[in-house]
Every structure is written in structure tokens, then in C-alpha cells.
Design a protein around this motif. Structure first.
Motif, PDB file in Angstrom:
ATOM      1  N   MET A  63      -0.699  20.506 -34.321  1.00 40.54           N
ATOM      2  CA  MET A  63      -0.275  21.488 -35.319  1.00 40.54           C
ATOM      3  C   MET A  63       0.473  20.801 -36.463  1.00 40.54           C
ATOM      4  O   MET A  63       1.332  19.944 -36.235  1.00 40.54           O
ATOM      5  N   ILE A  64       0.147  21.187 -37.693  1.00 37.66           N
ATOM      6  CA  ILE A  64       0.857  20.724 -38.873  1.00 37.66           C
ATOM      7  C   ILE A  64       1.504  21.941 -39.535  1.00 37.66           C
ATOM      8  O   ILE A  64       0.819  22.928 -39.837  1.00 37.66           O
ATOM      9  N   GLY A  65       2.794  21.895 -39.731  1.00 38.79           N
ATOM     10  CA  GLY A  65       3.472  22.985 -40.422  1.00 38.79           C
ATOM     11  C   GLY A  65       3.165  22.934 -41.914  1.00 38.79           C
ATOM     12  O   GLY A  65       3.138  21.857 -42.510  1.00 38.79           O
ATOM     13  N   LEU A  66       2.925  24.090 -42.503  1.00 45.26           N
ATOM     14  CA  LEU A  66       2.725  24.207 -43.951  1.00 45.26           C
ATOM     15  C   LEU A  66       3.721  25.239 -44.452  1.00 45.26           C
ATOM     16  O   LEU A  66       3.556  26.440 -44.213  1.00 45.26           O
ATOM     17  N   LEU A  67       4.761  24.767 -45.114  1.00 44.47           N
ATOM     18  CA  LEU A  67       5.838  25.634 -45.582  1.00 44.47           C
ATOM     19  C   LEU A  67       5.672  25.864 -47.081  1.00 44.47           C
ATOM     20  O   LEU A  67       5.842  24.946 -47.891  1.00 44.47           O
ATOM     21  N   CYS A  68       5.303  27.083 -47.441  1.00 45.03           N
ATOM     22  CA  CYS A  68       5.026  27.429 -48.833  1.00 45.03           C
ATOM     23  C   CYS A  68       6.269  28.005 -49.494  1.00 45.03           C
ATOM     24  O   CYS A  68       7.009  28.775 -48.873  1.00 45.03           O
ATOM     25  N   GLY A  69       6.464  27.659 -50.764  1.00 51.42           N
ATOM     26  CA  GLY A  69       7.613  28.183 -51.485  1.00 51.42           C
ATOM     27  C   GLY A  69       7.553  29.688 -51.628  1.00 51.42           C
ATOM     28  O   GLY A  69       8.551  30.386 -51.406  1.00 51.42           O
ATOM     29  N   SER A  70       6.394  30.223 -51.986  1.00 50.17           N
ATOM     30  CA  SER A  70       6.188  31.672 -52.070  1.00 50.17           C
ATOM     31  C   SER A  70       4.696  31.965 -52.061  1.00 50.17           C
ATOM     32  O   SER A  70       3.978  31.575 -52.982  1.00 50.17           O
ATOM     33  N   LEU A  71       4.255  32.679 -51.055  1.00 56.68           N
ATOM     34  CA  LEU A  71       2.840  33.029 -50.970  1.00 56.68           C
ATOM     35  C   LEU A  71       2.490  34.225 -51.840  1.00 56.68           C
ATOM     36  O   LEU A  71       1.335  34.673 -51.855  1.00 56.68           O
ATOM     37  N   GLU A  72       3.459  34.751 -52.583  1.00 54.93           N
ATOM     38  CA  GLU A  72       3.128  35.721 -53.621  1.00 54.93           C
ATOM     39  C   GLU A  72       2.480  35.022 -54.814  1.00 54.93           C
ATOM     40  O   GLU A  72       1.820  35.666 -55.627  1.00 54.93           O
ATOM     41  N   ASP A  73       2.678  33.711 -54.916  1.00 55.57           N
ATOM     42  CA  ASP A  73       2.025  32.910 -55.943  1.00 55.57           C
ATOM     43  C   ASP A  73       0.574  32.687 -55.508  1.00 55.57           C
ATOM     44  O   ASP A  73       0.302  32.042 -54.498  1.00 55.57           O
ATOM     45  N   LEU A  74      -0.367  33.219 -56.286  1.00 57.59           N
ATOM     46  CA  LEU A  74      -1.778  33.137 -55.898  1.00 57.59           C
ATOM     47  C   LEU A  74      -2.263  31.702 -55.817  1.00 57.59           C
ATOM     48  O   LEU A  74      -3.142  31.367 -55.007  1.00 57.59           O
ATOM     49  N   TRP A  75      -1.705  30.805 -56.638  1.00 62.73           N
ATOM     50  CA  TRP A  75      -2.104  29.404 -56.587  1.00 62.73           C
ATOM     51  C   TRP A  75      -1.676  28.784 -55.262  1.00 62.73           C
ATOM     52  O   TRP A  75      -2.430  28.015 -54.659  1.00 62.73           O
ATOM     53  N   GLN A  76      -0.492  29.115 -54.780  1.00 61.48           N
ATOM     54  CA  GLN A  76      -0.044  28.605 -53.489  1.00 61.48           C
ATOM     55  C   GLN A  76      -0.893  29.171 -52.353  1.00 61.48           C
ATOM     56  O   GLN A  76      -1.121  28.493 -51.347  1.00 61.48           O
ATOM     57  N   GLN A  77      -1.380  30.391 -52.495  1.00 65.52           N
ATOM     58  CA  GLN A  77      -2.300  30.927 -51.504  1.00 65.52           C
ATOM     59  C   GLN A  77      -3.574  30.080 -51.446  1.00 65.52           C
ATOM     60  O   GLN A  77      -4.050  29.733 -50.363  1.00 65.52           O
TER      61      GLN A  77
END
Length: 329
Positions: free
Chosen positions: A64-78
Motif C-alpha cells: 500500500m502507498i498512501g496518497l495524501l491530497c491537499g484538497s480533492l475538491e480541486d478537480l486537477w488533484q482528483q
């Protein structure tokens, strides 16, 4: 009766290889591409599936690799999360995706939680890259940072924000804009992110009058922030540090009866695929999301496999001109 799970020894017998060589081949390590293809074909024919619990106990790794996103409300980060998840799967790893929701305190808690859950590595798009807890975390877990640099990471894919900001502001200035509003998701508690620091310095160099305000990535919040901005003394252009925020400017302009770019020009910063479908299309800065995904997956895979060498990949931006920025009469 359910079919009995095929074993790695059966795959080894079918290919004439040792169980150790089969194990390496299934993970894409230390053997030729021809051997990898032959072993995976035999495994598929026999219906072999690795037992994740047994593999974790034997290797000390969870896959497992953790992926911690700053904000998934940002469509680019999605889009980035989707790409990284698929890229890791091709490496026989899985992504555990968490959302910090733009909150530095939540970011810290989730990063520590992922470490405690024994992920093999962590990919993060940091909200607060200079926070003190990162150094301690990086000592106990391979970390790859995306966007902004973090001290002590195993690798990083950083954006040349100086070039990106300069591209955007010089483009606006060349078209006659002098009063520019900047919308950023950066909060007052994390003021030292490179893009936010550089935009002020570049504005001084270029003789621009800028006003920096905060806006969230979510459409409703971004629209509210943009509505408040455009209802006051209106700038000739709005430069947004995310295309998702720029979508809020489009929505607010429509509510106020303003035309883009006739009444106000709008510029984004990450070239989400949706940006080309707007009317007019959004002028933005392209960071090559596919290149970011490949680099991040390559770096975290190497680090999780024990590679100690620190690697730094610098993403160079390009300007994607569309119809949302007009020349000032």
C-alpha cells in the motif's frame, strides 16, 4: 467446491524457475522482461493470485502507498489521484487515498495515521510544506512530495512556480492588464508557499497592482469568493492558482451579468481537461499531469523498494492560451 488457490510453487513448476525467481518476476524486479511476461502469463493461466497477507508477513511490506491530497475538491488533484492510483496498480501496488480538505492540522494527522498503518511509502501534495513534523515523518517513511519541496523526502516532483507565475503575469501585462486580482487556496497559516511568495515579487517587477485573496477549491466556495471580489472595485483580470477556482470566477461573473473576457479576463494554473470545454476556453498554465504521475510513481516505487538516493524532478510549465483573456483597450 471453490477452486483451490494456485501456489507460487505451481507457477515455478510450470515455468521451470525457482519460487524466488517467480516472486521477483511477479513484482517486476531483478529479471528480464521476457521472464516477467512468461511468469505472468503462466500465473494468469493457473489463476494464481498473491496472498497479500502472506506477502506482507514475509516481506514486511503491505503493498500500500498512501496518497495524501491537499484538497480533492480541486478537480486537477482528483485527476492526479486517478493517474497515480492506476500507475501504482501497474507496479503491483495500491493507493490509499486520503483528503486533507485544505486543512494543515488535518494534513498532519492523516500523514501520521498513514505512517502508523504501515504503508510502504507516502505521496503527498503538501498544504504546509515547511511544517516541522515532515522531517520526523520522513525519517520513518519514504515520502515523495508533489508541487512544493519538503526537506528530507526520498524524492520530489516540484513545480517551477517562478516560471509559472512569470508566464501568467507577463502574458497579462503584455495584453495591457495592470490591475490583477489573485485568488489562491493558501491560508493565512501557511503563507510561505513558493507560488504565493513569487507572485508578489513578480507583480512589483512588472509594475502590476495586485490584490491577493483566498478562495477554496470547491465550486460553491470559489464562486462566493469570486462574487465578493467582483462586486467590489473590479480588476481587469483575475489570476487563479487552480483551474477549479477559476470555474468559480466564471460562475460569479454569470451571476453578476459580466462577460468573460469583455468585462473581466480570467486565467487558471493547471489546465484541467474541463478548462478547454468552457465558453470561452480558459487560458491557463499546463504542468503536464501525465509526466507528474509517471515521475511520482517511479520515485515512490524505487524508495519503497529500498532505494536510498534522493531524486528531484522539476516540472517546467507551458502557457495554454484560449479565449478567457482579452487585450485591454
Amino acid at each position: 467446491m471453490p477452486r483451490k488457490r494456485a501456489t507460487i510453487r505451481e507457477v515455478a513448476q510450470a515455468t521451470g524457475l525457482s519460487p524466488a525467481a517467480v516472486s521477483y518476476a511477479l513484482r517486476g524486479m531483478q529479471v528480464s522482461e521476457e521472464t516477467i511476461e512468461r511468469v505472468r502469463a503462466a500465473a494468469a493461466e493457473l489463476g494464481y493470485e498473491a496472498d497479500p497477507i502472506a506477502r506482507a508477513l514475509a516481506s514486511g511490506r503491505t503493498g500500500m502507498i498512501g496518497l495524501l491530497c491537499g484538497s480533492l475538491e480541486d478537480l486537477w488533484q482528483q485527476s492526479l489521484a486517478v493517474g497515480i492510483s492506476r500507475g501504482l496498480r501497474e507496479k503491483d501496488r495500491y493507493a490509499l487515498i486520503l483528503d486533507a480538505f485544505g486543512d494543515p492540522t488535518r494534513e498532519r494527522a492523516l500523514a501520521q495515521q498513514l505512517r502508523d498503518q504501515r504503508v510502504d511509502g507516502l505521496i503527498v501534495q503538501p498544504i504546509d510544506p515547511v511544517a516541522g513534523f515532515w522531517s520526523e515523518l520522513c525519517e520513518s517513511l519514504p515520502v515523495v512530495a508533489i508541487g512544493d519541496s519538503i526537506a528530507g523526502t526520498a524524492g520530489e516532483v516540484v513545480f517551477d512556480n517562478r516560471s509559472g507565475v512569470t508566464l501568467a503575469l507577463e502574458h497579462l501585462r503584455a495584453l495591457g492588464h495592470r490591475r490583477v486580482a489573485v485568488l489562491t487556496s493558501t491560508q493565512a497559516s501557511t503563507p510561505d508557499r513558493p507560488a504565493d511568495v513569487h507572485v508578489t515579487a513578480e507583480a512589483v517587477r512588472l509594475g502590476l497592482d495586485i490584490q491577493v485573496s483566498t478562495a477554496p477549491h470547491g465550486l460553491a466556495g470559489a464562486t462566493t469568493a469570486a462574487h465578493d471580489l467582483l462586486s467590489r472595485t473590479r480588476p481587469s483580470a483575475v489570476f487563479c492558482f487552480a483551474d477549479s477556482i477559476a470555474y468559480g470566477v466564471y460562475a460569479a461573473a454569470q451571476e453578476l451579468g459580466l462577460s468573460i473576457p469583455g468585462d473581466v479576463s480570467v486565467m487558471g494554473y493547471d489546465d484541467h481537461p474541463m478548462s478547454g470545454l468552457l465558453s470561452p476556453g480558459l487560458t491557463t498554465v499546463d504542468w503536464d499531469i501525465d509526466g507528474i504521475v509517471r515521475a511520482a510513481v517511479r520515485l515512490i516505487s524505487a524508495a519503497a523498494d529500498g532505494g536510498a538516493r534522493r531524486r528531484r524532478v522539476m516540472q517546467t510549465p507551458t502557457l495554454r492560451e484560449r479565449g478567457s483573456v482579452a487585450r485591454v483597450p
